[in-house]
Write a protein that holds these residues in place. Structure first.
Motif, PDB file in Angstrom:
ATOM      1  N   ARG A 128     146.071 -38.205  37.743  1.00  0.00           N
ATOM      2  CA  ARG A 128     146.007 -39.607  37.297  1.00  0.00           C
ATOM      3  C   ARG A 128     144.563 -40.100  37.243  1.00  0.00           C
ATOM      4  O   ARG A 128     144.242 -40.966  36.434  1.00  0.00           O
ATOM      5  N   GLN A 131     143.162 -39.649  33.781  1.00  0.00           N
ATOM      6  CA  GLN A 131     143.724 -40.653  32.858  1.00  0.00           C
ATOM      7  C   GLN A 131     143.045 -42.002  33.080  1.00  0.00           C
ATOM      8  O   GLN A 131     142.648 -42.682  32.137  1.00  0.00           O
ATOM      9  N   VAL A 189     143.445 -38.779  23.997  1.00  0.00           N
ATOM     10  CA  VAL A 189     143.104 -39.965  24.788  1.00  0.00           C
ATOM     11  C   VAL A 189     141.584 -40.070  24.951  1.00  0.00           C
ATOM     12  O   VAL A 189     141.003 -41.174  24.885  1.00  0.00           O
TER      13      VAL A 189
END
Ligand SMILES: C[S@@+](CC[C@H](N)C(=O)[O-])C[C@H]1O[C@@H](n2cnc3c(N)ncnc32)[C@H](O)[C@@H]1O
Length: 234
Positions: A128, A131, A189
């Motif tokens: 995470r 991200q 992303v």
């Protein structure tokens, strides 16, 4: 044919699924969302007779090359071949489908045993931090299937009886900064993030975020939790 166990980061996850469902010589296995076929390869290496489906025709071609003895089709996970199958597996698929309950229900119609794997919640996965470094957002808990109680409830709504819901920690290991950054900065992303942040700042944000996971020899190790659900049709 690989002679040294499953390849790729998913190897510990694949082993857990194959052990939990006792896949062996002659097991008829349907692999929903087979991707490039690494799980199918691991199953075939145990002697399973593998059929795989995926919506992506490129993935299906890769899987067919990976497991020439298997059968791979471009099909929706809710419209697989009829079988019968001993085991229907959905490895890392449920987060990507609009209706996980429908996929589980269909899986239960085709197989005596259903196995599904999912990511753990955001707070259970070190990944995470990557991200968050690339696309800062309010902390969330991830998709509904990542919540064990909700995953279990979905399986029950799909007409399945849950036999086990195991947890597997899978380390993602990177030998050095380049091994971490190169594939990461090529992801959609990251490419989106470079529209608003210059590449050097993005690089620095990522390196700062992974600092707690440095191994001391220039590398990084991030641990991520996955859940493995094994269930039978009611
Ligand atoms: C994260 S990948 C997992 C691939 C493989 N199972 C593995 O563990 O390496 C998810 C795969 O599911 C496929 N997929 C997504 N939605 C699908 C659907 N509705 N029916 C079949 N395949 C689907 C994607 O094309 C992709 O190959």
């Amino acid at each position: 044919m690989s002679d040294d166990g499953p390849r790729g980061w998913g190897a510990p996850l694949y082993e857990t699924v194959l052990d939990a469902t006792a896949v062996g010589e002659g097991t008829r296995l349907l692999d929903l969302g087979c991707g490039a076929g690494l799980f199918a390869r691991a199953a075939a290496d145990r002697g399973a007779l593998v059929t795989g489906v995926d919506l992506d025709d490129g993935a299906v071609a890769q899987a067919a090359a990976e497991v020439p003895e298997g059968t791979f089709l471009v099909r929706h996970a809710q419209d697989p071949p009829r079988g019968p199958f001993d085991v229907v597996a959905a490895v890392q698929l449920l987060m990507h489908v609009a209706d996980p309950v429908a996929v589980l229900r269909r899986a239960g119609r085709g197989g005596e045993l259903v196995a599904a794997t999912v990511w753990g919640r955001d707070d259970e996965c070190d990944l995470r931090v990557l991200q968050e470094a690339l696309a800062p957002r309010r902390p969330g808990r991830g998709p509904a299937v990542s919540e064990p109680a909700r995953l279990r409830a979905m399986a029950e709504r799909a007409g399945l009886v849950v036999e086990r819901l195991d947890e597997v920690v899978v380390p993602f290991e990177y030998a050095d900064e380049d091994a971490l950054l190169e594939p990461l900065l090529a992801t959609p992303v990251a490419r989106t993030a470079t529209r608003t942040t210059d590449p050097e700042s993005l690089r620095n944000s990522v390196l700062e975020a992974v600092e707690p996971f440095a191994t001391g020899d220039g590398g990084y190790r991030l641990e991520n939790l996955f859940r493995v659900l094994v269930a039978r049709p009611r």
